[in-house]
Design a protein around this motif. Structure first.
Motif, PDB file in Angstrom:
ATOM      1  N   GLY A  45      15.911 -26.096 -46.480  1.00  0.00           N
ATOM      2  CA  GLY A  45      16.396 -24.725 -46.439  1.00  0.00           C
ATOM      3  C   GLY A  45      17.121 -24.348 -45.167  1.00  0.00           C
ATOM      4  O   GLY A  45      17.548 -23.205 -45.010  1.00  0.00           O
ATOM      5  N   THR A  65      21.956 -23.128 -45.916  1.00  0.00           N
ATOM      6  CA  THR A  65      21.915 -22.269 -47.092  1.00  0.00           C
ATOM      7  C   THR A  65      22.769 -22.853 -48.203  1.00  0.00           C
ATOM      8  O   THR A  65      23.971 -23.071 -48.035  1.00  0.00           O
ATOM      9  CB  THR A  65      22.421 -20.857 -46.741  1.00  0.00           C
ATOM     10  OG1 THR A  65      21.612 -20.324 -45.682  1.00  0.00           O
ATOM     11  CG2 THR A  65      22.333 -19.944 -47.948  1.00  0.00           C
ATOM     12  N   SER A 107      24.136 -22.827 -52.303  1.00  0.00           N
ATOM     13  CA  SER A 107      24.476 -21.901 -53.375  1.00  0.00           C
ATOM     14  C   SER A 107      24.430 -22.639 -54.697  1.00  0.00           C
ATOM     15  O   SER A 107      24.321 -23.871 -54.752  1.00  0.00           O
ATOM     16  CB  SER A 107      25.887 -21.339 -53.154  1.00  0.00           C
ATOM     17  OG  SER A 107      26.845 -22.394 -53.256  1.00  0.00           O
ATOM     18  N   THR A 113      14.694 -27.852 -53.386  1.00  0.00           N
ATOM     19  CA  THR A 113      14.680 -27.051 -52.165  1.00  0.00           C
ATOM     20  C   THR A 113      13.245 -26.701 -51.812  1.00  0.00           C
ATOM     21  O   THR A 113      12.415 -26.489 -52.692  1.00  0.00           O
ATOM     22  CB  THR A 113      15.498 -25.757 -52.326  1.00  0.00           C
ATOM     23  OG1 THR A 113      14.933 -24.959 -53.370  1.00  0.00           O
ATOM     24  CG2 THR A 113      16.948 -26.075 -52.665  1.00  0.00           C
ATOM     25  N   VAL A 166      16.909 -21.447 -55.042  1.00  0.00           N
ATOM     26  CA  VAL A 166      18.366 -21.560 -55.124  1.00  0.00           C
ATOM     27  C   VAL A 166      18.724 -21.775 -56.596  1.00  0.00           C
ATOM     28  O   VAL A 166      18.172 -22.671 -57.228  1.00  0.00           O
ATOM     29  CB  VAL A 166      18.885 -22.738 -54.271  1.00  0.00           C
ATOM     30  CG1 VAL A 166      20.397 -22.884 -54.432  1.00  0.00           C
ATOM     31  CG2 VAL A 166      18.525 -22.542 -52.807  1.00  0.00           C
ATOM     32  N   LEU A 220      13.957 -19.167 -40.113  1.00  0.00           N
ATOM     33  CA  LEU A 220      13.652 -19.552 -41.493  1.00  0.00           C
ATOM     34  C   LEU A 220      12.154 -19.424 -41.767  1.00  0.00           C
ATOM     35  O   LEU A 220      11.733 -19.056 -42.869  1.00  0.00           O
ATOM     36  CB  LEU A 220      14.113 -20.988 -41.741  1.00  0.00           C
ATOM     37  CG  LEU A 220      13.832 -21.585 -43.115  1.00  0.00           C
ATOM     38  CD1 LEU A 220      14.708 -20.925 -44.163  1.00  0.00           C
ATOM     39  CD2 LEU A 220      14.042 -23.091 -43.111  1.00  0.00           C
TER      40      LEU A 220
END
Length: 338
Positions: free
Chosen positions: A137, A140, A142, A159, A165, A206
């Motif tokens: 993680g 980032t 998508s 992830t 995600v 994070l």
């Protein structure tokens, strides 16, 4: 003989699977089955031993690229290298995971992605044609990134961050519960004004941001975020102004930050836990060796074997993206510092 003529002498021939087959007295197919750990073909243990011994004597190593071409995919599991200090707990967990994947005949490749954006990193990872990607993680991702990896042959994208995600298998590590357990423990001990130590080091947000949010969500807790670097100087600076903050407890990001702060508070003449209760997270052994012994939040992570089996299942039987929220638990452990 001149030096140039010496260097032009032909090198020893590279051993082939045919050489191994002759040495072991078996077929080339048997060599391939044994050295590629093919499960569909039953081969006796004595034969497997003969093939492995012959390969070792000749110095033969299977060609990974050729094997991938035959299979239609690699056995590479790509793990972006963490570029922030993740602490002993997570380091041990990742080591266990890599060993477990290796036992399942995967090749784990750690990829340094420092300074790359999501799109840049994913294109670089895709060039290696991994069969699976495990992301902590830090970068980032998508839904478009996940689709890019799948088009490149990744049968599973996993992830392990605090959020899911789209398109990926999400193993959600709920960091908020760590902060909530710490703050709830302090409130139960009669402490209301809680300073939450947030690391100044880049990248740790994070983990630290959801831990802070978890502490803020506890009824009865008045929380103040306190940035602190992982250094004696920064801890001393925070301890020097502690009395002016009018706080009666501290929840540090983890045990290492907690130990730094507790030592600085004691050096400043503040009594722990009478004036300041201190709690960390991760339950490191060294915290139990301190005086006063450090209270902490014990985190139970999934075993490396368990996570490796989940990765293997996702590779063997690709399916729709799933979410798992039950892989990490946390509980407060009271010791002398609270």
């Amino acid at each position: 003989m001149s030096q140039s003529s010496k260097s032009s002498e032909p090198s020893a021939p590279v051993p082939t699977s045919a050489d191994v087959a002759r040495r072991a007295g078996v077929s080339r197919a048997t060599v391939s089955y044994v050295l590629n750990n093919t499960e569909a073909v039953r081969i006796s243990e004595p034969t497997r031993r003969k093939v492995r011994e012959a390969a070792e004597e000749l110095g033969y190593v299977p060609h990974a690229a050729a094997r991938s071409l035959r299979a239609g995919r690699t056995r590479i599991v790509l793990m972006p290298t963490p570029h922030v200090p993740i602490g002993p707990l997570y380091s041990t967990f990742l080591d266990e995971l890599q060993w477990a994947l290796r036992r399942l005949d995967y090749t784990v490749v750690q990829y340094g992605s420092l300074g790359l954006s999501g799109d840049e990193a994913v294109r670089a990872w895709a060039e290696l044609r991994p069969v699976a990607v495990i992301s902590l993680g830090e970068i980032t991702l998508s839904a478009r990134n996940v689709a890019t990896l799948r088009r490149a042959g990744a049968r599973a994208v996993i992830t392990m961050g605090p959020t899911a995600v789209p398109g990926a298998h999400a193993l959600v590590m709920d960091q908020q519960q760590i902060g909530a357990r710490a703050a709830a423990h302090l409130v139960e001990r009669g402490r209301r004004r809680i300073g939450v130590v947030v690391p100044r080091e880049a990248g740790l947000e994070l983990f630290s941001a959801p831990r802070l949010a978890g502490a803020r969500g506890v009824a009865g807790a008045e929380v103040e975020a306190l940035p602190m670097a992982y250094s004696e100087e920064s801890a001393a600076e925070l301890a020097a102004r502690w009395r002016g903050l009018r706080l009666d407890a501290a929840f540090a990001y983890n045990d290492e930050y907690a130990m730094l702060l507790m030592r600085a508070l004691l050096d400043e003449g503040l009594r722990v836990p009478e004036e300041v209760a201190v709690i960390g997270a991760d339950d490191l052994l060294i915290g139990r060796l301190l005086r006063p012994r450090l209270s902490t939040v014990r985190i139970e992570m999934p075993t490396g074997d368990h996570l490796a089996s989940l990765v293997d299942h996702a590779v063997r039987e690709p399916s729709e993206a799933t979410e798992r929220h039950d892989l990490m638990t946390a509980e407060a452990v009271r010791r002398e510092s609270t």
